[in-house]
Design a protein around this motif. Structure first.
Motif, PDB file in Angstrom:
ATOM      1  N   LEU B  23      47.500  -9.913   7.024  1.00 13.40           N
ATOM      2  CA  LEU B  23      46.146 -10.160   7.616  1.00 13.40           C
ATOM      3  C   LEU B  23      44.910  -9.707   6.870  1.00 13.40           C
ATOM      4  CD1 LEU B  23      48.196 -10.201  10.100  1.00 13.40           C
ATOM      5  CD2 LEU B  23      46.380 -10.173  11.448  1.00 13.40           C
ATOM      6  N   ILE B  24      43.963 -10.500   6.521  1.00 12.07           N
ATOM      7  CA  ILE B  24      42.848 -10.136   6.103  1.00 12.07           C
ATOM      8  C   ILE B  24      41.836 -10.009   7.027  1.00 12.07           C
ATOM      9  CG2 ILE B  24      41.310 -10.408   4.021  1.00 12.07           C
ATOM     10  CD1 ILE B  24      43.356 -11.581   2.316  1.00 12.07           C
ATOM     11  N   ILE B  25      41.205  -9.067   7.529  1.00 11.87           N
ATOM     12  CA  ILE B  25      40.289  -8.769   8.423  1.00 11.87           C
ATOM     13  C   ILE B  25      39.072  -8.628   8.409  1.00 11.87           C
ATOM     14  CG2 ILE B  25      40.021  -7.882  10.806  1.00 11.87           C
ATOM     15  CD1 ILE B  25      43.057  -7.392  10.970  1.00 11.87           C
ATOM     16  N   ARG B  26      38.147  -9.266   8.588  1.00 11.30           N
ATOM     17  CA  ARG B  26      36.745  -8.953   8.278  1.00 11.30           C
ATOM     18  C   ARG B  26      36.204  -7.822   9.389  1.00 11.30           C
ATOM     19  NH1 ARG B  26      31.212 -11.755   9.501  1.00 11.30           N
ATOM     20  NH2 ARG B  26      30.131 -11.904   7.638  1.00 11.30           N
ATOM     21  N   ARG B  27      36.082  -6.619   8.533  1.00  2.51           N
ATOM     22  CA  ARG B  27      35.559  -5.598   9.091  1.00  2.51           C
ATOM     23  C   ARG B  27      34.018  -5.209   9.231  1.00  2.51           C
ATOM     24  NH1 ARG B  27      39.894  -1.508   9.839  1.00  2.51           N
ATOM     25  NH2 ARG B  27      38.187  -0.642  11.249  1.00  2.51           N
ATOM     26  N   PHE B  28      33.714  -4.625  10.263  1.00  5.30           N
ATOM     27  CA  PHE B  28      32.346  -4.213  10.115  1.00  5.30           C
ATOM     28  C   PHE B  28      31.933  -2.936  11.023  1.00  5.30           C
ATOM     29  CE2 PHE B  28      27.807  -4.528  11.838  1.00  5.30           C
ATOM     30  CZ  PHE B  28      27.069  -4.074  10.768  1.00  5.30           C
ATOM     31  N   TRP B  38      36.310  -7.199   3.831  1.00  5.43           N
ATOM     32  CA  TRP B  38      37.246  -7.765   4.154  1.00  5.43           C
ATOM     33  C   TRP B  38      38.272  -6.713   3.872  1.00  5.43           C
ATOM     34  CZ3 TRP B  38      38.153 -12.217   6.583  1.00  5.43           C
ATOM     35  CH2 TRP B  38      37.039 -13.319   6.734  1.00  5.43           C
ATOM     36  N   GLU B  39      39.482  -6.596   4.839  1.00 10.77           N
ATOM     37  CA  GLU B  39      40.191  -5.424   4.402  1.00 10.77           C
ATOM     38  C   GLU B  39      41.767  -6.090   4.737  1.00 10.77           C
ATOM     39  OE1 GLU B  39      39.429  -1.869   6.513  1.00 10.77           O
ATOM     40  OE2 GLU B  39      41.518  -0.822   5.777  1.00 10.77           O
ATOM     41  N   ILE B  84      40.445 -17.538  13.234  1.00 10.32           N
ATOM     42  CA  ILE B  84      41.685 -17.230  12.443  1.00 10.32           C
ATOM     43  C   ILE B  84      41.786 -18.592  11.735  1.00 10.32           C
ATOM     44  CG2 ILE B  84      44.123 -17.223  12.673  1.00 10.32           C
ATOM     45  CD1 ILE B  84      43.388 -16.214  15.688  1.00 10.32           C
ATOM     46  N   ASN B  85      41.902 -17.938  10.104  1.00 11.01           N
ATOM     47  CA  ASN B  85      41.852 -19.147   9.180  1.00 11.01           C
ATOM     48  C   ASN B  85      40.876 -20.255   9.325  1.00 11.01           C
ATOM     49  OD1 ASN B  85      44.106 -17.836   7.907  1.00 11.01           O
ATOM     50  ND2 ASN B  85      45.826 -19.164   8.458  1.00 11.01           N
ATOM     51  N   GLY B  86      39.883 -19.660   9.627  1.00 12.66           N
ATOM     52  CA  GLY B  86      38.632 -20.512   9.797  1.00 12.66           C
ATOM     53  C   GLY B  86      38.334 -21.315  10.944  1.00 12.66           C
ATOM     54  N   ARG B  87      39.384 -21.222  11.913  1.00  8.74           N
ATOM     55  CA  ARG B  87      39.439 -21.987  13.181  1.00  8.74           C
ATOM     56  C   ARG B  87      39.259 -21.037  14.316  1.00  8.74           C
ATOM     57  NH1 ARG B  87      41.071 -27.369  12.380  1.00  8.74           N
ATOM     58  NH2 ARG B  87      41.218 -27.675  10.401  1.00  8.74           N
ATOM     59  N   ASN B  88      38.510 -21.580  15.222  1.00 11.42           N
ATOM     60  CA  ASN B  88      38.392 -20.678  16.466  1.00 11.42           C
ATOM     61  C   ASN B  88      39.525 -20.707  17.352  1.00 11.42           C
ATOM     62  OD1 ASN B  88      35.764 -20.083  15.655  1.00 11.42           O
ATOM     63  ND2 ASN B  88      34.641 -20.577  17.268  1.00 11.42           N
ATOM     64  N   ARG B  89      40.272 -19.861  17.691  1.00 11.84           N
ATOM     65  CA  ARG B  89      41.348 -19.663  18.281  1.00 11.84           C
ATOM     66  C   ARG B  89      41.327 -18.280  19.371  1.00 11.84           C
ATOM     67  NH1 ARG B  89      41.520 -24.160  16.922  1.00 11.84           N
ATOM     68  NH2 ARG B  89      43.044 -24.984  15.690  1.00 11.84           N
ATOM     69  N   LEU B  90      42.143 -18.642  20.413  1.00 12.80           N
ATOM     70  CA  LEU B  90      42.653 -17.106  21.082  1.00 12.80           C
ATOM     71  C   LEU B  90      43.687 -16.373  20.341  1.00 12.80           C
ATOM     72  CD1 LEU B  90      42.524 -18.396  24.885  1.00 12.80           C
ATOM     73  CD2 LEU B  90      40.831 -17.244  23.385  1.00 12.80           C
ATOM     74  N   ALA B  91      43.617 -15.291  19.852  1.00 13.27           N
ATOM     75  CA  ALA B  91      44.628 -14.488  19.142  1.00 13.27           C
ATOM     76  C   ALA B  91      45.882 -14.355  19.981  1.00 13.27           C
ATOM     77  CB  ALA B  91      44.006 -13.177  18.965  1.00 13.27           C
ATOM     78  N   CYS B  92      45.559 -14.355  21.410  1.00 13.26           N
ATOM     79  CA  CYS B  92      47.155 -14.323  22.178  1.00 13.26           C
ATOM     80  C   CYS B  92      47.598 -15.617  22.556  1.00 13.26           C
ATOM     81  CB  CYS B  92      46.180 -14.068  23.502  1.00 13.26           C
ATOM     82  SG  CYS B  92      45.310 -14.877  24.517  1.00 13.26           S
ATOM     83  N   LYS B  93      47.105 -16.823  21.806  1.00 16.39           N
ATOM     84  CA  LYS B  93      47.785 -17.994  22.092  1.00 16.39           C
ATOM     85  C   LYS B  93      48.043 -18.642  20.629  1.00 16.39           C
ATOM     86  CE  LYS B  93      46.995 -21.437  25.289  1.00 16.39           C
ATOM     87  NZ  LYS B  93      46.208 -22.060  26.211  1.00 16.39           N
ATOM     88  N   ILE B 105      46.567 -14.281   6.330  1.00 15.73           N
ATOM     89  CA  ILE B 105      45.865 -14.874   7.612  1.00 15.73           C
ATOM     90  C   ILE B 105      44.556 -14.272   7.619  1.00 15.73           C
ATOM     91  CG2 ILE B 105      45.983 -15.027   9.923  1.00 15.73           C
ATOM     92  CD1 ILE B 105      49.240 -14.698   9.683  1.00 15.73           C
ATOM     93  N   TYR B 106      43.622 -14.963   7.574  1.00 10.42           N
ATOM     94  CA  TYR B 106      42.215 -14.601   7.699  1.00 10.42           C
ATOM     95  C   TYR B 106      41.724 -14.506   9.101  1.00 10.42           C
ATOM     96  CZ  TYR B 106      41.796 -15.076   2.476  1.00 10.42           C
ATOM     97  OH  TYR B 106      41.835 -14.675   1.224  1.00 10.42           O
TER      98      TYR B 106
END
Lengths: 148, 251
Positions: B23-28, B38-39, B84-93, B105-106
């Protein structure tokens, strides 16, 4: 006993129904779009497909078309509907993406100015076009021009 | 009979297949970072795991400072909308196995709302525009008995009752990203829910509010919102129905 408020938190006065540019702009885009489909494909068919096809286009062909009232009205409609359609589309893009106030004013001003200039010039050309200019070679002119 | 089944059972418990997801997560972190960065994280996951499980694993086992919102974790509360990968999604779904695991996975915060920390944004502007369309029943009759409604009348606005206010649609809208004033799809969806409710009497007020420079006419019909909605609401269609109602002046 508690008091029942008829409509709690409802705004007291309805906003006045003034002329709404955005609403009419939206309606214009749809209405002109439908008409433009007919006008543009009619234009393309007559110019590029019908008769001798694309080879027919020369000064005489354009002169012949612009001397008929039917094509004058067709081209005027095409010009006005398409130019305002395009300018309004550009206006919405400026509204969406130009966040700087000054830039927005400049862009919209330039849009209106260029649209007006093109509309006036185009309309002038359609109605003042001379298909038989003096001194031109008769071979280049439409068949109805008087032979000098 | 049952003994035979028991005897056939292998002694060793079956190994559940695992895989490594990157997972590459955009941290701030507003106290340290000037700009988001990105981390990447590697986590060992199973086929039943969702992006939210991966985020949990990272937070619980690798970096406790990772911040994100989640409440119910089952697609109902609408807290964990993210890109998630450029698309708006619920992480839980979003199941990890449904994503392309050969690539990282971005994951980043939803766009268009002020970033607060990591995957958390300030939702205030979103709820402000929701509040502005008056998303509550406006009825003048006193509630002495129930307000009756036929199944057909109920079905008219059924789709838009499903909204969970996760902001996935509004923050997927390119007009919302750049405009800053647009009501956004979610507010219009929630206005639709009451405009077409036969028991409601405030439709004209709401149509007037949305017949604004920043109202429904800002919609460019790009369908990003419909694509983003985790509840499958036909958002663009709902907006189009509100547009038509504004033109008619009534629902």
């Amino acid at each position: 006993m508690s008091v029942t408020i008829e409509t709690p938190r409802a705004p007291g006065v309805r906003r006045s129904r003034r002329f709404n540019v955005e609403k009419w702009g939206w309606i214009y885009m749809r209405a002109s779009g439908v008409v433009l489909v007919v006008l543009i494909f009619g234009h393309l068919f007559v110019n590029l497909v019908a008769g001798q096809g694309v080879k027919a286009i020369d000064f005489a062909f354009v002169g012949g078309k612009l001397s008929q009232p039917f094509w004058q009205i067709w081209d005027t409609l095409l010009l006005w509907l398409a130019l305002i359609h395009g300018a309004n589309g550009m206006r919405t893009i400026v509204n969406d993406y130009a966040s700087n106030r000054l830039l927005r004013v400049i862009f919209k001003g330039a849009l209106i100015a260029s649209a007006v200039v093109l509309l006036v010039l185009g309309t002038l050309v359609i109605y003042t076009f001379d298909p038989c200019p003096a001194g031109a070679s008769p071979a280049d002119l439409a068949s109805f021009c008087p032979v000098k | 009979m049952s003994n035979a089944v028991l005897e056939n059972r292998p002694n060793v418990p079956e190994e559940i297949p695992t895989f490594t997801a990157t997972l590459i997560i955009r941290r701030f972190d507003p106290e340290v970072d000037q700009e988001p960065r990105w981390e990447d994280f590697d986590v060992v996951m199973q086929g039943t795991d969702r992006v939210l499980d991966a985020l949990h694993k990272i937070k619980w086992e690798q970096d406790a400072s990772l911040s994100f919102r989640r409440s119910c974790a089952h697609g109902v509360c609408g807290s964990d909308a993210m890109r998630i990968n450029g698309r708006n999604r619920l992480a839980c779904k979003t199941l990890l196995k449904d994503l392309d695991l050969s690539k990282p996975i971005y994951v980043e915060a939803i766009k268009g709302l002020p970033l607060e920390k990591d995957l958390i944004v300030n939702m205030d502007p979103f709820f402000e525009s929701f509040k502005e369309v008056q998303p509550f029943l406006i009825a003048s009759s006193k509630p002495e008995k129930e307000r009756l409604q036929s199944p057909v009348e109920r079905a008219r606005f059924d789709d838009t009752t499903k909204c969970i206010l996760c902001a996935a649609c509004t923050s997927s809208c390119p007009v919302f990203w750049t405009d800053g004033q647009y009501f956004g799809p979610a507010a219009i969806v929630n206005a639709h829910r009451f405009i077409f409710d036969s028991r409601d009497e405030g439709a004209e007020i709401r149509l007037d509010i949305l017949n604004d420079k920043e109202g429904v006419w800002r919609c460019r019909t790009t369908f990003n919102c419909t694509e983003a909605c985790p509840r499958g609401i036909q958002v663009t269609q709902a907006i189009a129905e509100v547009k038509a109602a504004v033109l008619r002046g009534k629902p």
